[in-house]
Design a protein around this motif. Structure first.
Motif, PDB file in Angstrom:
ATOM      1  N   GLU A  72      31.635  -2.676  52.279  1.00 51.00           N
ATOM      2  CA  GLU A  72      30.433  -3.350  52.775  1.00 51.00           C
ATOM      3  C   GLU A  72      30.755  -4.209  53.988  1.00 51.00           C
ATOM      4  O   GLU A  72      29.967  -4.285  54.941  1.00 51.00           O
ATOM      5  CB  GLU A  72      29.810  -4.203  51.674  1.00 51.00           C
ATOM      6  CG  GLU A  72      29.125  -3.398  50.588  1.00 51.00           C
ATOM      7  CD  GLU A  72      28.492  -4.288  49.538  1.00 51.00           C
ATOM      8  OE1 GLU A  72      28.785  -5.516  49.543  1.00 51.00           O
ATOM      9  OE2 GLU A  72      27.734  -3.781  48.699  1.00 51.00           O
ATOM     10  N   LEU A  73      31.897  -4.865  53.970  1.00 54.78           N
ATOM     11  CA  LEU A  73      32.284  -5.706  55.096  1.00 54.78           C
ATOM     12  C   LEU A  73      32.327  -4.901  56.389  1.00 54.78           C
ATOM     13  O   LEU A  73      31.762  -5.309  57.415  1.00 54.78           O
ATOM     14  CB  LEU A  73      33.653  -6.335  54.812  1.00 54.78           C
ATOM     15  CG  LEU A  73      34.289  -7.155  55.939  1.00 54.78           C
ATOM     16  CD1 LEU A  73      33.442  -8.371  56.266  1.00 54.78           C
ATOM     17  CD2 LEU A  73      35.708  -7.576  55.551  1.00 54.78           C
ATOM     18  N   GLU A  74      32.965  -3.737  56.354  1.00 54.18           N
ATOM     19  CA  GLU A  74      33.071  -2.930  57.558  1.00 54.18           C
ATOM     20  C   GLU A  74      31.727  -2.322  57.948  1.00 54.18           C
ATOM     21  O   GLU A  74      31.375  -2.245  59.134  1.00 54.18           O
ATOM     22  CB  GLU A  74      34.115  -1.822  57.349  1.00 54.18           C
ATOM     23  CG  GLU A  74      34.317  -0.907  58.538  1.00 54.18           C
ATOM     24  CD  GLU A  74      34.833  -1.617  59.780  1.00 54.18           C
ATOM     25  OE1 GLU A  74      35.053  -0.939  60.801  1.00 54.18           O
ATOM     26  OE2 GLU A  74      35.025  -2.848  59.755  1.00 54.18           O
ATOM     27  N   THR A  75      30.948  -1.903  56.958  1.00 53.78           N
ATOM     28  CA  THR A  75      29.632  -1.319  57.264  1.00 53.78           C
ATOM     29  C   THR A  75      28.725  -2.354  57.905  1.00 53.78           C
ATOM     30  O   THR A  75      28.065  -2.088  58.930  1.00 53.78           O
ATOM     31  CB  THR A  75      28.985  -0.766  55.991  1.00 53.78           C
ATOM     32  OG1 THR A  75      29.873   0.171  55.372  1.00 53.78           O
ATOM     33  CG2 THR A  75      27.670  -0.078  56.309  1.00 53.78           C
ATOM     34  N   TYR A  76      28.654  -3.540  57.315  1.00 51.07           N
ATOM     35  CA  TYR A  76      27.782  -4.581  57.862  1.00 51.07           C
ATOM     36  C   TYR A  76      28.272  -5.046  59.230  1.00 51.07           C
ATOM     37  O   TYR A  76      27.466  -5.417  60.091  1.00 51.07           O
ATOM     38  CB  TYR A  76      27.697  -5.757  56.898  1.00 51.07           C
ATOM     39  CG  TYR A  76      26.970  -5.435  55.607  1.00 51.07           C
ATOM     40  CD1 TYR A  76      25.879  -4.571  55.600  1.00 51.07           C
ATOM     41  CD2 TYR A  76      27.373  -5.987  54.399  1.00 51.07           C
ATOM     42  CE1 TYR A  76      25.213  -4.270  54.430  1.00 51.07           C
ATOM     43  CE2 TYR A  76      26.710  -5.689  53.216  1.00 51.07           C
ATOM     44  CZ  TYR A  76      25.630  -4.827  53.243  1.00 51.07           C
ATOM     45  OH  TYR A  76      24.976  -4.524  52.071  1.00 51.07           O
ATOM     46  N   ARG A 133      30.624 -11.664  52.795  1.00 46.08           N
ATOM     47  CA  ARG A 133      31.666 -10.791  52.238  1.00 46.08           C
ATOM     48  C   ARG A 133      33.057 -11.323  52.543  1.00 46.08           C
ATOM     49  O   ARG A 133      33.972 -11.220  51.717  1.00 46.08           O
ATOM     50  CB  ARG A 133      31.500  -9.372  52.802  1.00 46.08           C
ATOM     51  CG  ARG A 133      30.219  -8.672  52.389  1.00 46.08           C
ATOM     52  CD  ARG A 133      30.094  -8.563  50.878  1.00 46.08           C
ATOM     53  NE  ARG A 133      28.875  -7.893  50.483  1.00 46.08           N
ATOM     54  CZ  ARG A 133      27.728  -8.506  50.238  1.00 46.08           C
ATOM     55  NH1 ARG A 133      27.659  -9.831  50.336  1.00 46.08           N
ATOM     56  NH2 ARG A 133      26.658  -7.840  49.876  1.00 46.08           N
ATOM     57  N   ILE A 134      33.246 -11.900  53.725  1.00 43.29           N
ATOM     58  CA  ILE A 134      34.550 -12.486  54.047  1.00 43.29           C
ATOM     59  C   ILE A 134      34.851 -13.639  53.098  1.00 43.29           C
ATOM     60  O   ILE A 134      35.976 -13.791  52.598  1.00 43.29           O
ATOM     61  CB  ILE A 134      34.583 -12.951  55.511  1.00 43.29           C
ATOM     62  CG1 ILE A 134      34.555 -11.736  56.450  1.00 43.29           C
ATOM     63  CG2 ILE A 134      35.815 -13.799  55.785  1.00 43.29           C
ATOM     64  CD1 ILE A 134      34.490 -12.093  57.919  1.00 43.29           C
ATOM     65  N   ALA A 135      33.831 -14.467  52.827  1.00 39.59           N
ATOM     66  CA  ALA A 135      34.039 -15.583  51.904  1.00 39.59           C
ATOM     67  C   ALA A 135      34.363 -15.082  50.501  1.00 39.59           C
ATOM     68  O   ALA A 135      35.191 -15.676  49.786  1.00 39.59           O
ATOM     69  CB  ALA A 135      32.797 -16.476  51.881  1.00 39.59           C
ATOM     70  N   GLU A 136      33.731 -13.976  50.087  1.00 39.79           N
ATOM     71  CA  GLU A 136      33.981 -13.441  48.747  1.00 39.79           C
ATOM     72  C   GLU A 136      35.391 -12.875  48.596  1.00 39.79           C
ATOM     73  O   GLU A 136      35.909 -12.810  47.478  1.00 39.79           O
ATOM     74  CB  GLU A 136      32.958 -12.345  48.438  1.00 39.79           C
ATOM     75  CG  GLU A 136      31.532 -12.862  48.260  1.00 39.79           C
ATOM     76  CD  GLU A 136      30.528 -11.734  48.169  1.00 39.79           C
ATOM     77  OE1 GLU A 136      30.959 -10.551  48.261  1.00 39.79           O
ATOM     78  OE2 GLU A 136      29.325 -12.013  48.013  1.00 39.79           O
TER      79      GLU A 136
END
Length: 463
Positions: free
Chosen positions: A232-236, A313-316
């Motif tokens: 998800e991080l890369e997709t977003y 997502r980075i924080a997660e």
């Protein structure tokens, strides 16, 4: 009123009785859908080691029916119905792999989770992975839509070092070797639970590569959550960057429009151009800017939303650095932040330009109102002079009218006097009528005044 004991909740998996359902008011039409939204896209359970082949495509112009037809090409899925895709999520299970389909507002994601092929472990160097994909030949290439992200994520099990820099360097060496010796980014995830390594490069196959190293005993659920966050991080990130080309393309138009507005404002101040010409230029400029706003507002808003998701997502990930290597989150923010700032600046310039055009239009309207007021004043002055002349003329005509009417009245009286003399009355017609001339003049004048008074009095208009 007698107290009623509410029936206890049934055990899990047992349906509520009708009596229990009637304890509540009727459900809102969206209650079930909104309640189940939290379960709409559950995380995968991934047994390590595993290979995840992830493809995200833009779904503009692609219907669920087309995607369903494509999914039917998979073995054993010929009976798949479009109704099964209404929830925007579907997981298909096969003998040794699973496929997850997810449809979002702008893109659709396909994730194939399969066992890791032989020779792709931590000791390999740039291992071949595409030959081991379990999808039918050509199935990935025929996915309806346009590719926005494609990732091969390998998840391995290995013993992770502690806080020792030497031990961490000893593990980073084979991880970097796995990427063919190229420069990589790496982070310790979950406060040090697992490692994630990537180079963020597009390979000739069109895929990116990611490597996750997790300790032995990592649960399938945790492995699924790690993969979901990274994908998800890369997709977003890529979806957020879709606003950057739009912002760059708007740059020249914004600069030209700002210069044009400055020129219009200068001519507005100098009063060297007609109001109609300035108005035409402002209307044309406003239409161009409003069209740009209408065409790009959604893209800029979506960029802000995706950027927010990237930060979440980075924080997660709860990253910790690995000595000598830049973290994924730090790299992402350093590369993404300037792009997001450019998009935000373009959106702000566009909104500011629209407001400035509105203010210039207001100034022009004020100028037109002032000119119109001056023209109206001149027109009123002309009307006043015309009315005065008309009144003077009317007075002159009125005097002539009195003389003419008096002349006709005197003539009639003269004929009457002559007739009376002819009838035998002792009367001198000329003398008698001449004596009546002042009375006739006064009577005609008086009658005319009364008529004027009656017509000019609002109160007498109804008589």
């Amino acid at each position: 009123m007698n107290a009623t004991t509410a029936p206890a909740d049934p055990p899990p998996g047992v349906a509520r009785s009708p009596a229990a359902i009637r304890l509540l008011p009727p459900d809102d039409a969206l209650r079930t859908e909104l309640h189940n939204e939290v379960h709409a896209r559950p995380s995968a359970r991934i047994r390590l080691p595993a290979l995840i082949v992830f493809v995200a495509v833009l779904n503009e112009g692609v219907s669920r029916e087309q995607e369903c037809e494509h999914l039917r090409r998979l073995p054993g899925q010929q009976g798949l119905l479009p109704e099964q895709l209404r929830g925007n999520f579907l997981r298909l299970r096969f003998d040794e792999h699973t496929l997850k389909w997810e449809r979002h507002t702008e893109f659709t994601r396909y994730s194939i989770v399969q066992p890791l092929p032989a020779g792709a472990g931590l000791g390999a160097s740039d291992p071949a992975l595409l030959d081991a994909i379990v999808a039918p030949p050509g199935w990935l290439a025929d996915i309806p839509g346009r590719t926005v992200a494609a990732i091969k994520l390998v998840m391995l099990q290995a013993d992770l070092p502690g806080a020792s820099a030497d031990a961490q360097a000893a593990l980073m060496a084979p991880a970097q070797h796995w990427f063919g010796g190229r420069a990589v980014l790496a982070s310790q995830l979950g406060g040090g639970h697992s490692w994630a390594v990537t180079d963020f490069r597009l390979h000739p196959s069109g895929f990116e590569r990611m490597l996750v190293i997790a300790p032995t005993g990592t649960s399938d659920s945790r492995a699924g959550r790690i993969s979901q966050r990274l994908l998800e991080l890369e997709t977003y990130r890529l979806m957020a960057l879709r606003g950057l080309p739009v912002a760059k393309a708007l740059g020249s138009m914004l600069a030209q429009a700002e210069a044009q507005l400055a020129g219009i404002t200068a001519r507005l101040e100098g009063k060297s151009t007609s109001e109609q010409e300035l108005l035409d230029q402002l209307v044309s400029l406003a239409a161009r800017v409003e069209r740009a706003i209408a065409e790009n507002t959604y893209r800029f808003a979506a960029t802000r939303a995706y950027d927010t998701l990237v930060a979440q997502r980075i924080a997660e990930l709860r990253e910790m650095p690995i000595p000598g290597t830049q973290t994924i989150g730090e790299f992402m923010q350093r590369r993404l932040s300037p792009a997001m700032a450019t998009v935000a600046a373009s959106a702000q310039r566009l909104a500011s330009l629209s407001e400035r055009i509105s203010r210039a239009s207001a100034l022009l309207r004020t100028r037109v109102d002032i000119v119109t007021e001056a023209q109206n004043q001149q027109l009123l002055e002309k009307l006043t002079r015309g009315q005065a002349m008309q009144l003077h003329l009317q007075t002159t005509v009125e005097g002539l009218s009195i003389a003419a009417i008096s002349y006709y009245v005197v003539s009639l009286l003269l004929y009457v006097a002559k007739g009376a003399k002819a009838a035998g009355l002792p009367l001198q017609p000329e003398v008698a009528v001449g004596a009546l001339i002042p009375l006739v003049l006064w009577a005609v004048w008086r009658t005319t005044r009364r008529i004027h008074a009656r017509l000019g009095s609002p109160g007498d208009s109804g008589h």
